[in-house]
Design an enzyme around this catalytic site. Sequence first.
Site, PDB file in Angstrom:
ATOM      1  N   ARG A  33      44.484  56.865  48.244  1.00 17.09           N
ATOM      2  CA  ARG A  33      45.921  56.950  48.506  1.00 17.09           C
ATOM      3  C   ARG A  33      46.700  56.651  47.246  1.00 17.09           C
ATOM      4  NH1 ARG A  33      47.506  52.902  51.378  1.00 17.09           N
ATOM      5  NH2 ARG A  33      49.540  53.819  51.765  1.00 17.09           N
ATOM      6  N   LYS A  56      38.012  44.929  51.516  1.00 14.37           N
ATOM      7  CA  LYS A  56      38.122  46.328  51.950  1.00 14.37           C
ATOM      8  C   LYS A  56      36.748  46.928  52.233  1.00 14.37           C
ATOM      9  CE  LYS A  56      40.362  50.681  50.682  1.00 14.37           C
ATOM     10  NZ  LYS A  56      41.615  51.237  50.187  1.00 14.37           N
ATOM     11  N   ARG A  90      50.701  43.218  50.700  1.00 11.70           N
ATOM     12  CA  ARG A  90      49.452  42.479  50.524  1.00 11.70           C
ATOM     13  C   ARG A  90      49.625  41.097  51.108  1.00 11.70           C
ATOM     14  NH1 ARG A  90      50.028  39.298  45.782  1.00 11.70           N
ATOM     15  NH2 ARG A  90      51.749  40.021  44.502  1.00 11.70           N
TER      16      ARG A  90
HETATM   17  C1  BTN Z   1      42.150  54.852  50.078  1.00 13.74           C
HETATM   18  O1  BTN Z   1      41.832  53.778  50.595  1.00 13.74           O
HETATM   19  O2  BTN Z   1      42.843  54.902  49.057  1.00 13.74           O
HETATM   20  C2  BTN Z   1      41.675  56.127  50.722  1.00 13.74           C
HETATM   21  C3  BTN Z   1      40.288  56.501  50.294  1.00 13.74           C
HETATM   22  C4  BTN Z   1      39.800  57.794  50.933  1.00 13.74           C
HETATM   23  C5  BTN Z   1      38.482  58.237  50.352  1.00 13.74           C
HETATM   24  C6  BTN Z   1      37.896  59.405  51.088  1.00 13.74           C
HETATM   25  S1  BTN Z   1      36.212  59.700  50.628  1.00 13.74           S
HETATM   26  C7  BTN Z   1      36.221  61.236  51.458  1.00 13.74           C
HETATM   27  C8  BTN Z   1      37.573  61.867  51.200  1.00 13.74           C
HETATM   28  N1  BTN Z   1      37.547  62.622  49.954  1.00 13.74           N
HETATM   29  C9  BTN Z   1      38.337  62.073  49.026  1.00 13.74           C
HETATM   30  O3  BTN Z   1      38.489  62.503  47.864  1.00 13.74           O
HETATM   31  N2  BTN Z   1      38.955  60.999  49.518  1.00 13.74           N
HETATM   32  C10 BTN Z   1      38.583  60.753  50.899  1.00 13.74           C
END
Ligand code: BTN
Length: 242
Positions: free
Chosen positions: A48, A107, A239
């Site tokens: 994100r 996390k 946070r």
């Molecule tokens: C976050 O916490 O920032 C979100 C992470 C999301 C990761 C997943 S892995 C599968 C899919 N492909 C990506 O490039 N991102 C999501």
Amino acid sequence: MKLRLPGCAVEVVDEIDSTNSELMRRARAGRTGRVLLVAREQTAGRGRLGRGWVSRAGESLTFSLGLKLAPADWSGLSLAVGVSLAESLHPQVGLKWPNDLWVADRKLGGILVETASFGEGAAAGRYAVVGVGINIAPRPETGLSTPPAALQDLDPAVTADTALQRLGAPLLAALEAFEAYGFTPFQARFNARDVLRDREVQLSDGTAGTAHGVSEAGALLVHTAAGMRTVTSSEVSVRPRP
Ligand code: BTN
């Protein structure tokens, strides 16, 4: 990988840049069927807020589920995804607003939802790509920082395959429920796993307050010196204060 999902294609690849990027490319090229794309390794995983997502081959579960969705209101979609994943994975998996999976204040996984529009006129619609990354095996301590949580901390026998078997069908069902009813049926379920509830939180704009769960639309409610504030993810990040 033996996963079968009725009405949804399942594809497994050894390596890809990002499962989200791939399904977004396909959607823009007019390929808007239901598909669950799993990658053993991503070379350019995305998180994100424009961040990267680094995962280790064989030690994490990375996949994206792509489907057409037409909810009356999109608010809370990624929170509903978090509720479904947490409920499928383990009673001790919590949710940190807006959509991180947490275990013991660390996390465990993240969710990245993106959408693409397709078609024109009466045939126009939106295709949702729900990307999920979950740490399966614990990362060795480096001494530099606290390692993230891993699902094997809670269930040593779990693998990326068994985790996906557990969460695939309920996730699809949750997305269908969200399309029909919106976030409302997920609100109490989110609040039951909310790791921020009644904790002091700090918003990225500097405001401090006490978290009070989420609204019917999935906004975080924070009691501040200026009264109750309704926080949407586009506004601030949050946070917990130690
Ligand atoms: C976050 O916490 O920032 C979100 C992470 C999301 C990761 C997943 S892995 C599968 C899919 N492909 C990506 O490039 N991102 C999501």
